[in-house]
Design a protein around this motif. Structure first.
Motif, PDB file in Angstrom:
ATOM      1  N   GLY A  11       0.817  -1.214   0.000  1.00 48.64           N
ATOM      2  CA  GLY A  11       0.000   0.000   0.000  1.00 48.64           C
ATOM      3  C   GLY A  11       0.846   1.258   0.000  1.00 48.64           C
ATOM      4  N   THR A  12       0.269   2.364  -0.482  1.00 48.51           N
ATOM      5  CA  THR A  12       1.033   3.608  -0.616  1.00 48.51           C
ATOM      6  C   THR A  12       0.309   4.820  -0.012  1.00 48.51           C
ATOM      7  OG1 THR A  12       0.045   4.071  -2.788  1.00 48.51           O
ATOM      8  CG2 THR A  12       2.040   2.750  -2.797  1.00 48.51           C
ATOM      9  N   TYR A 194      -7.971  -4.372   3.237  1.00 50.87           N
ATOM     10  CA  TYR A 194      -7.095  -3.266   3.659  1.00 50.87           C
ATOM     11  C   TYR A 194      -7.383  -2.900   5.110  1.00 50.87           C
ATOM     12  CZ  TYR A 194     -10.870   0.216   2.884  1.00 50.87           C
ATOM     13  OH  TYR A 194     -12.038   0.938   2.933  1.00 50.87           O
ATOM     14  N   GLY A 195      -6.486  -2.092   5.662  1.00 50.29           N
ATOM     15  CA  GLY A 195      -6.694  -1.609   7.032  1.00 50.29           C
ATOM     16  C   GLY A 195      -6.577  -2.704   8.078  1.00 50.29           C
ATOM     17  N   ILE A 196      -5.737  -3.694   7.833  1.00 52.39           N
ATOM     18  CA  ILE A 196      -5.693  -4.864   8.731  1.00 52.39           C
ATOM     19  C   ILE A 196      -5.189  -4.522  10.138  1.00 52.39           C
ATOM     20  CG2 ILE A 196      -5.511  -6.555   6.852  1.00 52.39           C
ATOM     21  CD1 ILE A 196      -2.492  -6.818   7.808  1.00 52.39           C
ATOM     22  N   ASN A 197      -4.443  -3.414  10.277  1.00 54.05           N
ATOM     23  CA  ASN A 197      -4.020  -2.949  11.614  1.00 54.05           C
ATOM     24  C   ASN A 197      -4.967  -1.879  12.142  1.00 54.05           C
ATOM     25  OD1 ASN A 197      -1.131  -3.991  12.471  1.00 54.05           O
ATOM     26  ND2 ASN A 197      -1.086  -3.720  10.246  1.00 54.05           N
ATOM     27  N   ALA A 198      -6.149  -1.802  11.546  1.00 52.89           N
ATOM     28  CA  ALA A 198      -7.124  -0.772  11.917  1.00 52.89           C
ATOM     29  C   ALA A 198      -6.495   0.626  11.807  1.00 52.89           C
ATOM     30  CB  ALA A 198      -7.680  -1.028  13.318  1.00 52.89           C
ATOM     31  N   GLY A 199      -5.690   0.808  10.750  1.00 46.10           N
ATOM     32  CA  GLY A 199      -5.086   2.120  10.506  1.00 46.10           C
ATOM     33  C   GLY A 199      -3.902   2.430  11.413  1.00 46.10           C
ATOM     34  N   GLY A 200      -3.344   1.415  12.089  1.00 45.24           N
ATOM     35  CA  GLY A 200      -2.141   1.631  12.912  1.00 45.24           C
ATOM     36  C   GLY A 200      -2.374   1.498  14.401  1.00 45.24           C
ATOM     37  N   LEU A 201      -3.443   0.769  14.761  1.00 43.29           N
ATOM     38  CA  LEU A 201      -3.703   0.523  16.193  1.00 43.29           C
ATOM     39  C   LEU A 201      -2.590  -0.369  16.759  1.00 43.29           C
ATOM     40  CD1 LEU A 201      -5.955   0.826  18.447  1.00 43.29           C
ATOM     41  CD2 LEU A 201      -6.801  -1.407  17.702  1.00 43.29           C
ATOM     42  N   LYS A 202      -2.132  -0.033  17.972  1.00 44.17           N
ATOM     43  CA  LYS A 202      -1.083  -0.833  18.634  1.00 44.17           C
ATOM     44  C   LYS A 202      -1.689  -1.480  19.875  1.00 44.17           C
ATOM     45  CE  LYS A 202       2.113   1.296  16.019  1.00 44.17           C
ATOM     46  NZ  LYS A 202       2.800   0.659  14.903  1.00 44.17           N
ATOM     47  N   LEU A 268      -3.585  -6.068   1.756  1.00 42.98           N
ATOM     48  CA  LEU A 268      -2.802  -4.846   1.579  1.00 42.98           C
ATOM     49  C   LEU A 268      -1.925  -4.584   2.791  1.00 42.98           C
ATOM     50  CD1 LEU A 268      -5.495  -2.812  -0.185  1.00 42.98           C
ATOM     51  CD2 LEU A 268      -3.100  -2.628  -0.778  1.00 42.98           C
ATOM     52  N   LEU A 269      -0.652  -4.301   2.529  1.00 49.00           N
ATOM     53  CA  LEU A 269       0.272  -3.970   3.621  1.00 49.00           C
ATOM     54  C   LEU A 269       0.438  -2.463   3.684  1.00 49.00           C
ATOM     55  CD1 LEU A 269       3.228  -6.476   3.229  1.00 49.00           C
ATOM     56  CD2 LEU A 269       1.202  -6.676   4.687  1.00 49.00           C
ATOM     57  N   GLY A 270       0.274  -1.911   4.892  1.00 45.70           N
ATOM     58  CA  GLY A 270       0.482  -0.466   5.055  1.00 45.70           C
ATOM     59  C   GLY A 270       1.732  -0.214   5.867  1.00 45.70           C
ATOM     60  N   VAL A 271       2.842  -0.825   5.487  1.00 43.22           N
ATOM     61  CA  VAL A 271       4.051  -0.713   6.318  1.00 43.22           C
ATOM     62  C   VAL A 271       4.681   0.671   6.217  1.00 43.22           C
ATOM     63  CG1 VAL A 271       4.565  -3.169   6.242  1.00 43.22           C
ATOM     64  CG2 VAL A 271       5.478  -1.693   4.466  1.00 43.22           C
ATOM     65  N   SER A 272       5.221   1.156   7.341  1.00 38.00           N
ATOM     66  CA  SER A 272       5.877   2.457   7.299  1.00 38.00           C
ATOM     67  C   SER A 272       7.396   2.358   7.454  1.00 38.00           C
ATOM     68  CB  SER A 272       5.293   3.389   8.370  1.00 38.00           C
ATOM     69  OG  SER A 272       5.421   2.826   9.626  1.00 38.00           O
TER      70      SER A 272
END
Ligand SMILES: NC(=O)c1ccc[n+]([C@@H]2O[C@H](COP(=O)([O-])OP(=O)(O)OC[C@H]3O[C@@H](n4cnc5c(N)ncnc54)[C@H](OP(=O)(O)O)[C@@H]3O)[C@@H](O)[C@H]2O)c1
Length: 309
Positions: A11-12, A194-202, A268-272
Motif C-alpha cells: 500500500g502507498t 485493507y486496514g488490517i491494523n485498523a489504521g495503525g492501532l497498537k 494490503l500492507l500499510g508498512v511504514s
C-alpha cells in the motif's frame, strides 16, 4: 526457506505523508527483492489535505521505477478522485475515467494491472454502467472496485455487462469488517483486505511514535481499550502453546484475521518501515506453515464481543 506465492499488495496511502520518499524507496527495494510485485495506489494518495501533495505517492513510485529500471510490477490504481482533501468529491464520468485510464497507461504501461473505481455513492444504474463501460474496454487492465456504497446495484450492473470477475478492496480488521456488507458481490469479487491494523492501532499504548499512522489519521487508542485488552488476553492464552510461533503484536493478529479468512485473496500492507515489512513477510510464512485455526476461531468470538460488527 520455502517460498510460497505471497498474498501481499504493498500500500502507498501514507507515502509522502508520514513516510518520506527515501523510506518509501527503501521499502520498495526490500519488497521487490523479496519477490513482491503488487502495488496499490490511488490518484489522491496521500489524503493529507495538502493540495500540493496531490498524486505525490504515485510520483514516488514512478521515481523508483525509473531509477531502478523495473518493468514487471502489477500496479493497481484507484481512480475518480479530483483532490486529496478526503471529502466526497469525485468524478466517475466516462470522460474523466477515460482520461485517468490514458494517463496511467502512459505512466505505467504494461505494469498497470487494474483500474479501480474509487468511492461511489451513486444509486443510478445507468450511470454506474456507463462508468463500467469505460473501464472494461481498457486493454490488459482488470476492473476493480473500492468504497462502493451500493453493492447490490453494482452486482446488477456487472451482470448486465456480463462481467464475471472484479477486484474488490474492502476494509477488514478486528474493529470493523466490510466483508458481509459486500455479500451481493461475493460471487464476482476477488477480495483484497485493507486496514488490517485498523489504521495503525497498537496493543501497547506507549508504542505510538510521533509519526504514528493512527494519530496522523485522527485515530484514538483509548476508543478501543476493551477490544485491545481482549486481544492481549488471547495472546497470553495462546502463548503457552509452544508448537508454533507466538503472536506478539497487532500486526500479527491483523494478518491472521485476513489471511485465514476463506473469502479474502489478497492483503494490503500499510508498512511504514522496512522492519515492519520484514515482520509481515515473516508472518505470512509462519501462517502458511502452522495451523492457527483455533486462534482464528477464538478471535472471532472476541470481535463479536467487543468489535462493531
Ligand atoms: N480502498 C480503500 O479505500 C483503502 C483505504 C485505506 C487503505 N487502502 C490501501 O491499503 C493500504 C494499507 O492500509 P492501512 O494503512 O489503513 O493499513 P493498516 O495495516 O491498517 O495500517 C498501517 C499502519 O499499521 C502499522 N503497521 C503496519 N505493519 C506493521 C508491523 N509489521 N508492525 C507494527 N506496526 C505495523 C503502521 O503504523 P505506524 O506507522 O504508526 O507504525 C502502519 O502505518 C494503504 O496504503 C492503501 O494502499 C485502501
Amino acid at each position: 526457506m520455502t517460498q510460497t506465492a505471497s498474498a501481499f499488495v504493498l500500500g502507498t496511502a501514507m507515502w509522502g505523508w508520514t513516510i518520506n520518499p527515501t523510506d518509501c524507496h527503501r521499502i520498495l527495494d526490500t519488497y521487490y527483492e523479496r519477490g513482491g510485485r503488487w502495488i496499490d495506489g490511488a490518484t489522491n494518495y496521500p489524503i493529507n489535505k495538502k493540495g500540493s501533495d496531490f498524486r505525490k505517492a504515485e510520483q514516488i513510485l514512478l521515481d523508483w521505477i525509473n531509477s531502478r529500471g523495473v518493468d514487471d510490477l502489477k500496479i493497481i490504481m484507484k481512480v475518480g478522485s479530483v483532490n486529496n482533501l478526503g471529502g466526497p468529491e469525485n468524478n466517475l464520468s466516462p470522460s474523466f475515467l477515460l482520461l485517468c485510464a490514458q494517463e496511467y497507461q502512459h505512466l505505467f504501461g504494461q505494469q498497470l494491472a487494474s483500474l479501480m473505481i474509487h468511492w461511489d455513492n451513486r444509486t443510478n444504474l445507468e450511470e454506474i454502467q456507463a462508468s463500467l463501460d469505460t473501464l472494461i474496454v481498457v486493454e490488459g487492465v482488470s476492473l476493480g472496485l473500492s468504497g462502493v456504497r451500493h453493492p447490490d446495484i453494482y452486482a446488477e450492473a456487472l451482470e448486465n455487462r456480463k462481467v464475471k470477475e472484479v477486484w474488490l478492496q474492502l476494509k477488514h480488521n478486528v474493529i470493523y469488517s466490510d466483508y458481509n456488507r459486500y455479500a451481493p458481490l461475493h460471487d464476482n469479487a476477488r477480495c483484497i483486505a485493507y486496514g488490517i491494523n485498523a489504521g495503525g492501532l497498537k496493543l501497547d499504548a506507549k508504542a505510538y511514535s510521533k509519526q504514528a499512522s493512527l494519530l496522523a489519521r485522527g485515530g484514538n487508542h483509548e476508543q478501543h481499550k476493551e477490544l485491545v485488552e481482549g486481544l492481549i488476553g488471547l495472546i497470553d492464552r495462546f502463548s503457552a502453546a509452544n508448537n508454533r510461533p507466538a503472536l506478539k503484536k497487532m500486526n500479527h493478529i491483523g494478518l491472521l484475521y485476513a489471511l485465514l479468512h476463506p473469502g479474502i485473496e489478497k492483503v494490503l500492507l500499510g508498512v511504514s518501515k522496512v522492519e515492519q515489512l520484514e515482520d509481515s513477510l515473516a508472518w505470512e510464512q509462519v501462517l502458511n506453515q502452522y495451523d492457527y485455526s483455533d486462534w482464528f476461531a477464538a478471535l472471532g468470538k472476541i470481535i463479536v464481543k467487543h468489535g462493531k460488527k
